[in-house]
Design an enzyme around this catalytic site. Structure first.
Site, mmCIF file in Angstrom:
data_model
loop_
_atom_site.group_PDB
_atom_site.id
_atom_site.type_symbol
_atom_site.label_atom_id
_atom_site.label_comp_id
_atom_site.label_asym_id
_atom_site.label_seq_id
_atom_site.Cartn_x
_atom_site.Cartn_y
_atom_site.Cartn_z
ATOM 1 N N GLU A 154 0.936 -0.964 -0.135
ATOM 2 C CA GLU A 154 0.036 -0.120 -0.315
ATOM 3 C C GLU A 154 1.380 1.373 0.141
ATOM 4 O OE1 GLU A 154 -3.838 -1.353 2.202
ATOM 5 O OE2 GLU A 154 -2.839 -0.482 3.730
ATOM 6 N N GLU B 69 -6.206 -7.058 -0.526
ATOM 7 C CA GLU B 69 -7.170 -7.233 0.280
ATOM 8 C C GLU B 69 -8.424 -6.958 0.434
ATOM 9 O OE1 GLU B 69 -5.136 -4.550 3.559
ATOM 10 O OE2 GLU B 69 -3.072 -5.461 2.709
#
Length: 579
Positions: free
Chosen positions: A155, A233
């Site tokens: 991320e 995710e």
């Protein structure tokens, strides 16, 4: 042979990746196979795991890949169960883990620029990767293993936009033998995909918890070629923090509808399939409006509970997945047995202050040092200082991270935490000599957001009346040597203390220790740091996996900082909350 084209292919045939996250570092090794079997029985063909740098290199140059650190064995078990593996190997993982997986010793460099191409940072990454990939490279599908993809960073688009850094991380991975496809994972909001991806070198994937078509459309429009659409995710739960009113729980019915849409359009990795436990002091923290450390449980409202039970969410997801796989799903493994061991009475009790020299080697300097200065990662640090003679004083902590309890002549005077830190404390020194002790707890370094670089723990200084104080003695207390506590030494009420109990078991089974009525601290089972408890909730019971117990006498030690102790503790087969 695994390939990425407009879709994922295995041996020339397109495949549907249905993956779930299990973090080997949050599960005792004896249960790795059980959790992986249950993953497969839900219909998954892949397991995904992070690799926390600080777990494997807690001290610079000292590496651990044995026992619970044995990622190679975890992956080999997955391979034996015919599961593919996706590895997300640092340098940063977030994961609600202490410091997002970054080792705290990086902060000894006061100029450190984390997660950038800053050469001293990249030199540390290089040294770590050289050791880490010796474990992972032989397990790639190119060498007959189950690893089909590895992630670059994590991320990154929500933290920075240093493309040179991302390219250098990829170069290091390749130099150390990685030859499976590389991926990135980012949110699809704002600049995250722009900042975090390197689309010519790594497959971009997205992270979200709802509205899959919206996020997949953003991903498709972002990339100028056909790619497999994957949510790396899929947030089907959430983490809980100390002080929350209740455990975070989510709606599995709406998630099942989204899951059907995801599998119709692309591929999924459940975050989490099985959350596990923040054993020891490994929980991370967040900071939005206030400092928010995570509880010991990382149950995450996942399909498989913290203690390994199948939940209604598991069953709902399994029903959806069964429509996307060929043939019947495996039978569910048997549940793990739990025991109610009842109540035991305290055997011994002693004060922390009378055990300082047992647990720590004192370090004296003219000015206060942080944990990082003292080569300490987690736990507590006690500062000792002579305040001088009788008078009225105003004390002011300077940058105390995270929670400080102050004592004068062993009497409690104040507790400061988060936004309270730095507020003036007015008190009267009543003796000819007045000893100050400050017990500072690292409650978990922040794992996400712009505050990551500012995570040194301890105090910067103390201002008393008209100036800063000199001459400090430090006692580093990581509490990794709990066997050194001398219970023959004095116990005083209202002080930080250790309480010893003995639990005699005929058969070792999973159980839960009920910490209701205690204040704040940590529990140790046969020397193993089970994790933190805190009366603010929502967690009042800690999960004890059976492998931490032994037949016969088990040594239970409770470290309590608030002076709230009980004469008994209870071991129950009832979990912390209903799943």
């Amino acid at each position: 042979m695994f390939e990425i084209k407009e879709d994922f292919y295995w041996n020339g045939k397109s495949i549907k990746i249905i993956s779930g996250s299990i973090h080997y570092f949050r599960v005792v090794p004896e249960y790795w196979e059980d959790r992986l079997q249950k993953l497969k029985a839900m219909g998954c063909n892949t397991v995904e795991t992070y690799v926390p740098w600080n777990f494997h290199e807690p001290k610079e140059g000292t590496f651990h890949f044995e026992g619970q650190h044995d990622i190679k064995r975890f992956i080999e078990i997955a391979n034996a169960l015919d599961l593919f593996v996706i590895v997300r190997p640092s340098p940063y993982i977030c994961a609600e883990w202490e410091f997002g997986g970054l080792p705290s010793w990086l902060l000894k460099d006061r100029n450190m620029k984390l997660r950038t191409a800053y050469p001293p940072f990249m030199e540390k990454v290089k040294n770590y990767f050289e050791r880490l990939f010796k474990e992972l490279v032989p397990l790639q599908f190119t060498q007959g293993g189950p690893i089909i993809m590895m992630q670059v960073e994590n991320e990154y688009g929500s933290y920075g936009a240093d493309k040179e850094y991302m390219n250098q991380v990829m170069d290091l991975m390749l130099e150390n033998g990685v030859d499976v496809p590389l991926v990135t994972s980012d949110g699809s909001w704002s600049d995250m995909l722009v900042n975090g991806t390197v689309v010519d070198r790594a497959l971009p994937t997205v992270n979200f918890g709802s509205k899959p078509k919206e996020h997949f459309d953003i991903l498709k429009n972002f990339v100028d070629r056909p790619i497999p659409l994957m949510v790396m995710e899929y947030w089907i739960g959430w983490f809980s923090a100390w002080g929350n009113d209740e455990y975070k729980q989510t709606d599995s019915a709406s998630q099942a509808e989204d899951l059907r849409d995801i599998l119709t359009m692309g591929h999924v990795n459940f975050y989490m399939f099985h959350g596990g436990t923040h054993f020891g002091f490994n929980n991370g923290s967040n900071y939005y409006d206030a400092f928010s450390p995570d509880i010991t449980s990382y149950d995450y409202d996942a399909p498989l509970s913290e203690w390994g039970d199948v939940t209604e969410k598991y069953r709902v997801f399994r029903d959806v997945i069964s429509d996307f796989v060929e043939g019947p799903l495996p039978e569910l493994p048997e549940p793990v047995k739990k025991a109610n061991y009842g109540t035991v009475t305290v055997k011994n009790r002693t004060s922390l202050f009378d055990n300082l020299t047992q647990l720590a080697r004192p370090v004296t300097t003219p000015y206060p040092l942080t944990m990082e200065d003292l080569d300490q990662d987690t736990g507590y640090i006690l500062y000792q200082h002579d305040l001088g003679g009788k008078r009225d004083v105003t004390l002011q902590l300077i940058n105390g991270n995270d929670r400080t309890k102050g004592y004068i002549n062993r009497e409690p005077v104040f507790t400061q935490y988060d936004k309270e830190v730095g507020s003036p404390i007015e008190t009267q020194l009543k003796e000819e000599s007045n000893e100050l002790m400050l017990l500072v707890e690292n409650m978990g370094r922040i794992n996400y957001g712009p505050r990551i670089p500012d995570q040194r723990k301890g105090i910067e200084n103390l201002h008393v009346n008209s100036g800063f104080r000199s001459e400090w003695t430090h006692y580093p207390l990581p509490l990794d040597n709990i066997e050194q506590v001398d219970f023959s030494r004095e116990f005083r009420e209202n002080e930080p203390s250790f309480s010893q109990f003995e639990l005699n078991v005929d058969e070792a089974n999973d159980t839960f220790i009920d910490m209701s009525g205690w204040g704040k601290g940590a529990v140790f089972i046969n020397g193993f740091n089970l994790g933190r408890y805190w009366e603010v909730g929502p967690q009042y019971k800690l999960y004890i996996p059976a492998p931490l117990l032994k037949e016969g006498i088990n040594d239970i030690v409770i470290f309590e900082t608030e002076g709230k102790v009980k004469e008994e503790i209870t071991f129950t087969d009832e979990p912390p909350y209903v799943r």
